[in-house]
Design an enzyme around this catalytic site. Sequence first.
Site, PDB file in Angstrom:
ATOM      1  N   GLU A  37      -6.070  -4.915  10.157  1.00 26.99           N
ATOM      2  CA  GLU A  37      -5.017  -3.947  10.427  1.00 26.99           C
ATOM      3  C   GLU A  37      -5.326  -3.207  11.727  1.00 26.99           C
ATOM      4  O   GLU A  37      -6.100  -2.239  11.726  1.00 26.99           O
ATOM      5  CB  GLU A  37      -4.924  -2.913   9.297  1.00 26.99           C
ATOM      6  N   SER A  41       2.792  -2.233  10.311  1.00 24.44           N
ATOM      7  CA  SER A  41       4.233  -2.328  10.567  1.00 24.44           C
ATOM      8  C   SER A  41       4.818  -3.707  10.252  1.00 24.44           C
ATOM      9  O   SER A  41       5.713  -4.172  10.970  1.00 24.44           O
ATOM     10  CB  SER A  41       4.568  -1.901  11.994  1.00 24.44           C
ATOM     11  N   LYS A  97       0.252   4.232  -0.418  1.00 19.12           N
ATOM     12  CA  LYS A  97      -0.363   5.455   0.128  1.00 19.12           C
ATOM     13  C   LYS A  97      -0.060   6.650  -0.779  1.00 19.12           C
ATOM     14  O   LYS A  97       0.059   6.468  -1.983  1.00 19.12           O
ATOM     15  CB  LYS A  97       0.092   5.678   1.580  1.00 19.12           C
ATOM     16  N   ASN A 154       0.886  -1.164   0.000  1.00 18.24           N
ATOM     17  CA  ASN A 154       0.000   0.000   0.000  1.00 18.24           C
ATOM     18  C   ASN A 154       0.924   1.214   0.000  1.00 18.24           C
ATOM     19  O   ASN A 154       1.486   1.572   1.025  1.00 18.24           O
ATOM     20  CB  ASN A 154      -0.888  -0.035   1.257  1.00 18.24           C
ATOM     21  N   GLU A 214      -7.085   4.889   7.457  1.00 23.02           N
ATOM     22  CA  GLU A 214      -6.825   6.306   7.165  1.00 23.02           C
ATOM     23  C   GLU A 214      -8.028   6.930   6.458  1.00 23.02           C
ATOM     24  O   GLU A 214      -8.337   8.106   6.655  1.00 23.02           O
ATOM     25  CB  GLU A 214      -5.530   6.453   6.352  1.00 23.02           C
ATOM     26  N   GLY A 231       1.925   2.151  10.701  1.00 23.53           N
ATOM     27  CA  GLY A 231       2.891   3.239  10.595  1.00 23.53           C
ATOM     28  C   GLY A 231       3.554   3.616  11.903  1.00 23.53           C
ATOM     29  O   GLY A 231       4.192   4.661  12.004  1.00 23.53           O
ATOM     30  N   HIS A 251      -9.797   1.427   4.430  1.00 24.93           N
ATOM     31  CA  HIS A 251      -8.520   1.560   5.140  1.00 24.93           C
ATOM     32  C   HIS A 251      -8.715   2.524   6.315  1.00 24.93           C
ATOM     33  O   HIS A 251      -9.465   3.495   6.209  1.00 24.93           O
ATOM     34  CB  HIS A 251      -7.431   2.080   4.194  1.00 24.93           C
TER      35      HIS A 251
END
Length: 248
Positions: free
Chosen positions: A166, A211, A11, A9, A96, A172, A94
């Site tokens: 996730e 991560s 991003k 991904n 985010e 991250g 996702h």
Amino acid sequence: MRQSLIMGNWKMNGSRESAKSLATAIMAGLKEGDTGIAACVPYVYLADLQELTANSPLAVGAQNVADQESGAYTGEISSTMLKELGCEYALVGHSERRSYYGDTDESVATRFCEAQKNGVTPVLCIGETLEEREANKTFDVVNTQLDAVIEKAGIEALKNSVIAYEPVWAIGTGVTASDEQAQEVHKAIRERIAAKDQTIAESIQILYGGSMKPANAKGLLAMADIDGGLIGGASLDAESFLAIYQSV
Ligand code: PGA
């Protein structure tokens, strides 16, 4: 036996040139017959990458898809458009997107259906925040996110989809769920699906994300219900991404 899937991904990173060189470097590390490797890239690089990856095992995906078919939806990209650019996958939900752009369980379920309508495989991302984990709500949160899609799309629709667990606190942050922590949730997700359809539960790929890097991939990927990874940071480096792929 489930086929594994290692998915990057990217991003909102890179440039047109760096996207091409990253894809080229990943492809250089693959051989004919390799499968189960993909990169979800910014929309604007899809056309370049479609051309570049045409004869390679590297599949290309998007990071989102519109919850509408077409029309006056400024700034949105439909699944028809994605399909036209050779997109095999689209992430939906996702964390985010959920936290910064207001994607709700409901809109995520609609995006999931929109993707499938045009043969783009949705990768449904679910996971709890640190606060929710500490309040012992992990399973409730994950179940609610999953159920919203099952209710809207129907259990059969999960056949042509991927799930990515996730934990938000691991994305991250450099903090990964332990192998056992991740496995526990993956198993629960599979059991929840099994309660509705045993065959789909056994075949659906459930990826871990948060991560994941070469140093921890092997342990996570060895767990019974972890079928692959959704990798952010480490997917921006071809060597690390390939090392994760090779540790399957
Ligand atoms: P990370 O991101 O690997 O950088 O934690 C994973 C993701 O957001 O999909």
